[in-house]
Design an enzyme around this catalytic site. Structure first.
Site, PDB file in Angstrom:
ATOM      1  N   GLY B  12       0.827  -1.215   0.000  1.00  0.00           N
ATOM      2  CA  GLY B  12       0.000   0.000   0.000  1.00  0.00           C
ATOM      3  C   GLY B  12       0.855   1.256   0.000  1.00  0.00           C
ATOM      4  CG  ASN B 112       5.885  -7.183   8.017  1.00  0.00           C
ATOM      5  OD1 ASN B 112       6.897  -7.839   8.242  1.00  0.00           O
ATOM      6  ND2 ASN B 112       5.186  -6.593   8.954  1.00  0.00           N
ATOM      7  CB  ILE B 141       0.356   4.622   7.165  1.00  0.00           C
ATOM      8  CG1 ILE B 141      -0.648   3.487   6.899  1.00  0.00           C
ATOM      9  CG2 ILE B 141       0.565   5.444   5.906  1.00  0.00           C
ATOM     10  CD1 ILE B 141      -2.074   3.979   6.756  1.00  0.00           C
ATOM     11  CG  ASP B 142      -0.494  -0.236   9.067  1.00  0.00           C
ATOM     12  OD1 ASP B 142      -1.384   0.573   9.344  1.00  0.00           O
ATOM     13  OD2 ASP B 142      -0.599  -1.097   8.176  1.00  0.00           O
ATOM     14  CG  MET B 187      -6.598   3.020   7.427  1.00  0.00           C
ATOM     15  SD  MET B 187      -5.570   3.450   5.988  1.00  0.00           S
ATOM     16  CE  MET B 187      -6.756   3.202   4.657  1.00  0.00           C
ATOM     17  NE  ARG B 189      -8.698  -6.674   9.390  1.00  0.00           N
ATOM     18  CZ  ARG B 189     -10.013  -6.611   9.330  1.00  0.00           C
ATOM     19  NH1 ARG B 189     -10.629  -5.455   9.413  1.00  0.00           N
ATOM     20  NH2 ARG B 189     -10.730  -7.702   9.175  1.00  0.00           N
TER      21      ARG B 189
END
Lengths: 406, 406
Positions: B12, B112, B141-142, B187, B189
């Site tokens: 992404g 990842n 962004i995570d 956002m 998960r």
């Protein structure tokens, strides 16, 4: 006798509604005949309960300039409707309060409902030979007020929509070897101005958003599906923009199709929007990768895409309103008239608020294409000047620096 | 022999992933030993299909600087996973292509899964005595990559979240005489870093967002409802931030509660998110005015809230990656190490990509309050420097000026 003025905000906020408040306060401070400048806290409803503040404190503590770039309604808002019957006791109550604070001019910043308030107060004043002047300062992201070229608040919301749709199109194109549909739901229950502004996001003919649906045209879900299929033949990563208020030929809102879904596992009734409904429709019917994005409240409260033109006009609407009151005008709303010629020029004016408050301006049908899925070049020429100019928002600790009433 | 380099993007996009691409290209141009600079179009999958471009054209046509502030993945992305089995025929195919274009160094910008690609290619090279170097340039962004203080992409997303939540809180406070709840879905998960960053939106203790829920803590809907009721005693217009990935103690995602709602009037299955589910839960259970806002893809593609620090580090990750390859390093990911001291300072380094690619860094439990509804001051001290610094994005026709591959 003193000439004190009173200013209030009403209805939903915009990114520049405080720009108009700034305009009123700043011009009030510059006008020698004006003494005190009061703000109604939570509109006319708050004023009735004695909720007011002295606006000069903002000048004294140096925060007045920050008001211009602070979104939301600094003074707070209300959705209070004055009674139709001018012999209702609330009117003498209000005018007694005006007299108590020696208020000679009242400025009410808002949309349709706020202009209704200005209409009623000015009619009551005329009937009762009060000399208090009532001026409407227009604001709405929806751009649905009549008798003005456009409304402050719309330009910044349009710029936010166009910029964000551009970025969403970029995001959607990342997997450009796999087809996808992105549905963007934009504010506008009855008027599609803001959704139409998404067309500004295009950088070439046929670019995304390829399909644009406004509430001015009846929405047909089968035609929509076939237009999506056609568009996917030319555009791998399709972006579709829809107004929240799209409805079918019978007048049933598309989001109402979805609201009948029943209850979830815990027995709670589920409600959802038009975009989410269409996302599910495309997924089930076409079996293609699809997502929906609801632009939501950032359209009216983001300070990140302020239009320089819009902010300037919002301030002007406030300061020109003060000038009009000092000239003895009442029962009017500030308007903007576009001048003929190659360069964009707006001249402020006034219009009878009684002709505005119960009308709604929608996108003209000749600015919508015959197949109901796009807007024309005439609309683009109308809207393009309204999003021009960047505004630098002061920052503090890495975030925009706003001011707050408390 | 020539030293050509190859760069690709995968997974992404983020607001600054093109900043890292800029860093690779710019340092490539500055490094005399480097000859051609190729870009893979649509990642390793596109490269396998011969989809490449010459990156020098951006320097030649003068658009290279615009790359830094263009969101999305300029080169396009893919979600292609290389086979676990290094004896799969795809590996010799890829290395034959590397040889064909005389490629000595490969840079893969991603999260990842992209690091998994770097791991496999570098292991295959070692096994087959190839001298080609493979360097991972981190982005997400995570912020869930291990062995680095943080990841480029997170700072700008965190700044977007904090700014937007601040504006939503302003919007929510407009009717400050009427109680309301606004639920913001962010956002993330599995890792709650981005949702946690919403705490930066507060301007005083106890300010909105009052409640913050991360996927690191099991979510209990009854506890949630009672925390909402408690919070409303102190805050009239409550803002609650939740990660999209919140789940109960059994591991069931809250959005799955909602996905079982069944079908709409036309027989289509309706799917919705955690925020929408909780909106309906609060409405039905507490009978209070409530709305939900899903921040959605703008978190990763908005150019309006770029963090200066983040962009600088994204560029640095790219250019430092080139330096590492020229030093003969391979099978590593670029990392950032925070220096001790009062002022913020990051030093780039490298870590073995094999130790990164199958791990996930979540918010440490001691940075989450005991009641699971907030983050601690330690987290705020960690995140605050990452959102500092404004970036001016060039404008054209009233909109941000991006560049496109086609």
């Amino acid at each position: 006798m003193k000439h004190n003025i009173l200013v209030g905000q009403s209805g939903g906020p915009t990114a520049v509604i405080n720009g108009s408040l700034y305009g009123v306060v700043k011009r009030g401070l510059e006008t020698p005949q004006i003494d005190n400048i009061y703000g109604m806290v939570n509109g006319i409803e708050g004023f009735l309960n004695g909720n007011m503040m002295d606006m000069r404190t903002l000048e004294e503590n140096g925060t007045l300039p920050l008001l211009k770039t602070t979104p939301g309604a600094y003074l707070g808002s209300c959705r209070y409707k004055l009674p139709e019957d001018l012999s209702d006791p609330v009117y003498p109550q209000l005018f007694a309060k005006f007299a108590e604070y020696e208020i000679q001019s009242v400025f009410y910043i808002g949309g349709n409902d706020s202009m209704d308030t200005v209409s009623k107060l000015s009619r009551y004043a005329a009937k009762n030979e009060s000399s208090i002047r009532f001026i409407g300062i227009p604001k709405t992201i929806d751009n649905d007020l009549v008798m003005t070229d456009h409304t402050p608040g719309f330009g910044s919301a349009a710029k936010y929509v166009a910029s964000t749709v551009r970025e969403i199109a970029v995001d959607a194109s990342v997997y450009d070897n796999k087809p996808s549909v992105t549905i963007v739901e934009i504010m506008g229950r009855h008027a599609g101005w803001l959704t139409a502004a998404s067309a500004l996001a295009r950088k070439f003919e046929g670019d995304n958003p390829v399909l644009i649906y406004l509430p001015e045209t009846a929405f047909d879900k089968d035609r929509f599906l076939s237009q999506v299929q056609d568009a996917l033949k030319k555009t791998t990563n399709l972006v579709v923009c829809i107004s929240e208020g799209i409805h079918d030929a019978e007048g049933t809102f598309i989001c109402e199709y979805a609201s009948e879904v029943g209850t979830d596992t815990f027995g709670h009734k589920m409600l959802t929007g038009s975009g989410k409904y269409l996302e599910n429709l495309v997924k089930d019917t076409l079996g293609i990768k699809v997502r929906s994005v609801e632009l939501n409240v950032s359209q009216r409260c983001s300070s990140s895409c302020l239009s320089g033109t819009d902010l300037e006009e919002a301030v002007c609407a406030g300061s020109y309103g003060v000038d009009c009151a000092m000239d003895g005008k009442t029962g009017v709303m500030i308007t903007f008239e576009r001048q003929a010629g190659d360069s964009y020029e707006m001249v402020p004016g006034t219009a009878d608020v009684n002709q505005i408050c119960n009308e709604e301006k929608v996108v003209p049908s000749d600015w919508i294409t015959a197949d109901g899925s796009d807007v024309t070049e005439s609309f683009l020429n109308y809207v393009r000047p309204l999003i021009q100019g960047q505004v630098e928002v002061p920052q503090k600790d890495g975030l925009p620096h706003f001011i707050y009433r408390k």
